[in-house]
Structure formats: C-alpha cells, structure tokens
Design an enzyme around this catalytic site. Structure first.
Site, mmCIF file in Angstrom:
data_model
loop_
_atom_site.group_PDB
_atom_site.id
_atom_site.type_symbol
_atom_site.label_atom_id
_atom_site.label_comp_id
_atom_site.label_asym_id
_atom_site.label_seq_id
_atom_site.Cartn_x
_atom_site.Cartn_y
_atom_site.Cartn_z
ATOM 1 N N ARG A 211 -21.985 3.717 -23.021
ATOM 2 C CA ARG A 211 -20.892 4.679 -22.835
ATOM 3 C C ARG A 211 -20.976 5.774 -23.901
ATOM 4 N NH1 ARG A 211 -17.763 -0.129 -20.887
ATOM 5 N NH2 ARG A 211 -17.423 -0.699 -23.061
ATOM 6 N N PHE A 227 -18.441 2.764 -9.580
ATOM 7 C CA PHE A 227 -18.015 1.443 -10.044
ATOM 8 C C PHE A 227 -17.369 1.603 -11.425
ATOM 9 C CE2 PHE A 227 -21.983 1.084 -7.586
ATOM 10 C CZ PHE A 227 -21.596 0.285 -6.532
ATOM 11 N N ASP A 249 -13.986 3.507 -7.587
ATOM 12 C CA ASP A 249 -13.961 2.043 -7.610
ATOM 13 C C ASP A 249 -13.181 1.586 -6.381
ATOM 14 O OD1 ASP A 249 -14.580 -0.077 -10.122
ATOM 15 O OD2 ASP A 249 -13.219 -0.857 -8.590
ATOM 16 N N SER A 250 -13.496 0.378 -5.920
ATOM 17 C CA SER A 250 -12.781 -0.135 -4.744
ATOM 18 C C SER A 250 -11.519 -0.882 -5.141
ATOM 19 C CB SER A 250 -13.705 -1.059 -3.939
ATOM 20 O OG SER A 250 -14.193 -2.083 -4.776
ATOM 21 N N ASP A 300 -23.048 1.613 -12.144
ATOM 22 C CA ASP A 300 -22.912 0.347 -12.888
ATOM 23 C C ASP A 300 -22.243 -0.685 -11.987
ATOM 24 O OD1 ASP A 300 -22.892 -1.546 -14.895
ATOM 25 O OD2 ASP A 300 -21.041 -0.799 -15.809
ATOM 26 N N CYS A 340 -26.709 -5.785 -13.707
ATOM 27 C CA CYS A 340 -26.292 -6.873 -14.610
ATOM 28 C C CYS A 340 -26.570 -8.215 -13.949
ATOM 29 C CB CYS A 340 -24.821 -6.729 -14.987
ATOM 30 S SG CYS A 340 -23.705 -6.818 -13.586
HETATM 31 N N1 SAH Z 1 -18.724 0.486 -15.603
HETATM 32 C C1 SAH Z 1 -17.585 -0.364 -15.853
HETATM 33 C C2 SAH Z 1 -17.788 -1.793 -15.344
HETATM 34 C C3 SAH Z 1 -18.103 -1.894 -13.864
HETATM 35 S S1 SAH Z 1 -17.737 -3.456 -13.185
HETATM 36 C C4 SAH Z 1 -17.251 -0.324 -17.347
HETATM 37 O O1 SAH Z 1 -18.019 0.225 -18.136
HETATM 38 O O2 SAH Z 1 -16.192 -0.854 -17.739
HETATM 39 C C5 SAH Z 1 -17.994 -3.232 -11.490
HETATM 40 C C6 SAH Z 1 -16.860 -2.564 -10.743
HETATM 41 O O3 SAH Z 1 -17.303 -2.342 -9.402
HETATM 42 C C7 SAH Z 1 -15.549 -3.333 -10.609
HETATM 43 O O4 SAH Z 1 -14.510 -2.570 -11.135
HETATM 44 C C8 SAH Z 1 -15.350 -3.541 -9.097
HETATM 45 O O5 SAH Z 1 -13.993 -3.367 -8.699
HETATM 46 C C9 SAH Z 1 -16.186 -2.440 -8.518
HETATM 47 N N2 SAH Z 1 -16.751 -2.633 -7.175
HETATM 48 C C10 SAH Z 1 -17.363 -3.743 -6.682
HETATM 49 N N3 SAH Z 1 -17.870 -3.483 -5.456
HETATM 50 C C11 SAH Z 1 -17.575 -2.201 -5.166
HETATM 51 C C12 SAH Z 1 -17.848 -1.329 -4.065
HETATM 52 N N4 SAH Z 1 -18.551 -1.752 -3.013
HETATM 53 N N5 SAH Z 1 -17.404 -0.058 -4.118
HETATM 54 C C13 SAH Z 1 -16.699 0.388 -5.183
HETATM 55 N N6 SAH Z 1 -16.440 -0.386 -6.267
HETATM 56 C C14 SAH Z 1 -16.864 -1.653 -6.261
#
Ligand code: SAH
Length: 396
Positions: A211, A227, A249-250, A300, A340
């Site tokens: 970040r 995400f 995000d979803s 991510d 991850c």
């Molecule tokens: N980049 C973030 C962590 C990401 S965790 C950080 O630095 O804090 C992954 C995220 O993806 C979660 O918040 C989850 O809600 C979201 N997610 C999972 N599947 C998804 C999809 N198909 N579309 C959008 N978001 C999604």
C-alpha cells in the site's frame, strides 16, 4: 508423554526442520494422547526428532513445537517463543512504531497454528490447530507479557479449525472491549479495524508495504482498486496524489467501513474517491464495453485457490481478471496484481499474468516483484508460508 513413531525412512522432512508430519508418514502412537497433547516424535530407528502437538483428526497428524527432543513444552516455552517473535519485529526498523502489526506468524515464528495481530493496545489472536487451542491460556499470557497490551480478543473462526475437529470460538479472552472504535495509523492514513466482524483478524496487515508503494506510484493517476475491502489501497492512492480512485468490492459492509475510513482522514481529497459495490469480473467487462481506461489498476482478489487442488479453476479466475485489467490500462499503465493463494506458486502466477497480457495483445514487463510485509516472514524451512505474491507490471 506418548510417543509418535514414524514409518521407516519418513524422518527426512523432520530432519530438515519442516514443522508438519502428515498422516502417511506416521507409523504408530505408543501410549495415549488426545488432540492437542504434546508427543515425543521418534524415527523408526528410535532416533528422537523433537516434540509435537498431536492432531488425530487432521491429515497434518502432528505439528512440531520444537526439534530439540529435550525442550519442555510448557507455559514458559510459549512465553519464550512469543517474546522472541515480538523481538524479531522490534529489530526491523520498518516495523518499529507500527500500530497495526502481526506479532506471531504461526509456523514461520515457530508457533504452528498461532496468529497474533496487534491493533494499538489490542491483540487479536487466532488459534487454528489442536495444539495451539490446547495452550490458549499460556499463549494469551505470553502475548500480554511480551506486549504490555491488556486486551486480547480471540478470532478463532477460521474454516481450517474444522479440519482439526475444533469448533469456532470468538470473544474477549483477556480484558474488555475498548470504549472507542479501534483504529490504526498506517503510512500516514488512519484506518478503522473491525476485529469482531472483519476479515482475518480484522485487517490485511500483509499488504502494508505494498500500500505504501502504491502511494509512491499514484501521483496524478487515474486509479482503479479492485477488491478494495475497507479501502486500504484506495486511501494510500489518495494520499499519494491520485487524480481519482475508483474502488470496487462486492461486500456492502466492507465498503461502509471504507467510506468511514475516508471520513477518518479529513486531510485526504475525498471528492476524488468513488466506491462501487459490484462483482469485479462483471464490472471490468462493463468498463471494457464502455471504453473506460485507467493509468494504474490494483488487483488484490481473495484466495481463489486455498490449496493446490483448486489451482486449475483458480488459474482461470486469475487469468480473467488480469486479462481484463491489461485491456483497461492506457499505454504505459501499471498493473499491481496479487495472489494470496497458497495453491498458486510464484512461478505459476507469473505464467498466468504473462498469458493474460498475451491474450490482451499487450507487451508488458515486470518492474517489481511484490510480497507480504516483514511482519509476515517466511521461515526457510517452511516454504508453504509464502502465500502472498504480487507483480508490478508495466503495460505498453
Ligand atoms: N486489498 C484489500 C484486501 C482485499 S480482500 C486490503 O488491502 O485491505 C478481498 C476482497 O475481495 C474482500 O473485501 C471481498 O469482499 C472482495 N471480493 C471477493 N470476491 C469478489 C468479487 N467477485 N467481486 C468484488 N469483490 C469481491
């Protein structure tokens, strides 16, 4: 103490100090041991190999606490191991003074099944193995002693506990809830952390360094953060002077926390932030149809492949988003892309991203390889600990 005797010629991984003993390498148990009990591990020829936590329900039948057959596993053992883990972080300048910090990273800190994250004066502990669960009070006492924190919250609700025959357990295990909502400072940005309802122990501390890198790269750029969870990358992009940041995000609750996080940072230009609750796969396809373009895209995603068995399906999902990502970048744009998934190694991930760029018809080059922060170390005897990998790719 019961003895766990390995099958003939199955001591090699223990001699290399790998902490896991799979069911297939275990010969027999001499004496009685219940889940979580400490057992003495011996090679078939009687050679002592160390002491381990027995886990009769799991394919990982035992996890070594120590490779020193004479070391006693008791309260003092956990106090020592935890103090050492905390001291390791204190010795790394990039970690000193971090309000959000992983204190114990399980196997890589010699404590299989033990995760401990610090958020200000609160420690959140996650116990994922029968052995760790058994020693919970010693572990909590060790954390309190090593940190001086007087609040410990337990977030032992990870799915992997089921494989060990353990039920989920959450709640305050030491001290009481703080009177104000928890937040941490990270790279000059303040972030609220929901330790009870958030992902993992509440936050993705492993991406702290990445970040920070995003803040360095984001100046004047149109950024797309896919995400976004609670907006960690998004806020860093704003702090770095991005022209605008669109975050997807979803999860509604994650986005609500992201908006709240932005409000915690009045110094950031909030008008440049836009939040979209959507499925990333669908949103990227829609952007493509609309002809939208970006200068910098962060991908991510969640763990698509929890184990190697899911690698095929997961590879297709990674390929899809990276392909769409490449297509949405302006010439010279940057793709910051992560996996991850423990089941997808760095080499495979790089191949997937290469295939995505190729299919997008774009030449691209890796300008940086990315990994987890220094408080998520990978023990050399435990390569499985390297779950987070990323690439910074510049696309022609
Ligand atoms: N980049 C973030 C962590 C990401 S965790 C950080 O630095 O804090 C992954 C995220 O993806 C979660 O918040 C989850 O809600 C979201 N997610 C999972 N599947 C998804 C999809 N198909 N579309 C959008 N978001 C999604």
């Amino acid at each position: 103490m019961a003895q766990l005797i390995l099958m003939p010629d199955k001591e090699r991984s223990a001699l290399k100090r790998h902490p896991w003993l799979f069911a297939g390498s275990v010969g027999r148990l001499v004496g009685r041991a219940r889940a979580g009990d400490t057992v003495e591990v011996l090679a078939d020829d009687g050679r002592p190999l160390g002491r381990a936590a027995y886990s009769p329900q799991s394919q990982i039948r035992a996890r070594f606490w120590t490779f020193d057959a004479a070391e006693t596993v008791d309260d003092a053992f956990f106090k020592r191991r935890i103090a050492t883990a905390v001291a390791r972080r204190a010795a790394l300048p990039e970690l000193t003074g971090q309000e959000g910090l992983r204190l114990v990273h399980a196997e890589s800190d010699g404590l299989p099944g033990v995760i401990a994250d610090r958020y200000g004066d609160t420690v959140v502990v996650q116990l994922t193995s029968a052995g760790a669960d058994k020693w919970r009070s010693a572990i909590v006492a060790g954390l309190v002693k090593a940190t001086g924190c007087d609040r410990v919250y337990e977030r032992s609700d990870s799915d992997v506990r089921g494989l060990e025959g353990l039920a989920p357990t959450t709640g305050w295990i030491h001290g009481t809830a703080p009177s104000v909502p928890l937040s941490i400072g990270e790279n000059a940005v303040r972030l609220g952390v929901d330790i009870a309802g958030g992902h993992k122990t509440g936050f993705y501390l492993d991406q702290r360094e990445n970040r920070r890198l995003l803040a360095e790269l984001a100046g004047e750029k149109e950024v797309l953060n896919c995400f976004c969870y609670t907006g960690g990358f998004s806020l860093q992009a704003l702090a770095g002077g991005a022209a605008n940041v669109l975050s997807i995000d979803s999860s509604g609750p994650a986005l609500a926390q992201a908006r709240a996080n932005l409000a915690l940072n009045p110094h950031l230009p909030g008008v440049r932030a836009e939040w979209l609750e959507a499925d990333v796969f669908q949103a990227l396809r829609d952007f493509r149809k609309e002809g939208r373009q970006f200068d910098l895209i962060v991908l991510d995603p969640p763990k698509f492949a929890p184990s190697a068995a899911h690698a095929d399906r997961a590879s297709r999902a990674y390929k899809d988003i990276n392909l769409l990502g490449c297509r949405l970048l302006r010439p010279g744009g940057l793709l910051m892309t992560y996996s991850c998934s423990g089941g997808i190694g760095l080499e495979l991930f790089q191949k997937i991203v290469a295939g995505a760029a190729l299919d997008a018809g774009r030449d691209a080059r890796i300008v940086r390889r990315l990994a987890g922060s220094a408080d998520h170390p990978v023990a050399l005897n435990f390569p499985e600990g390297e779950y987070l990998k990323g690439l910074l790719v510049q696309v022609d």
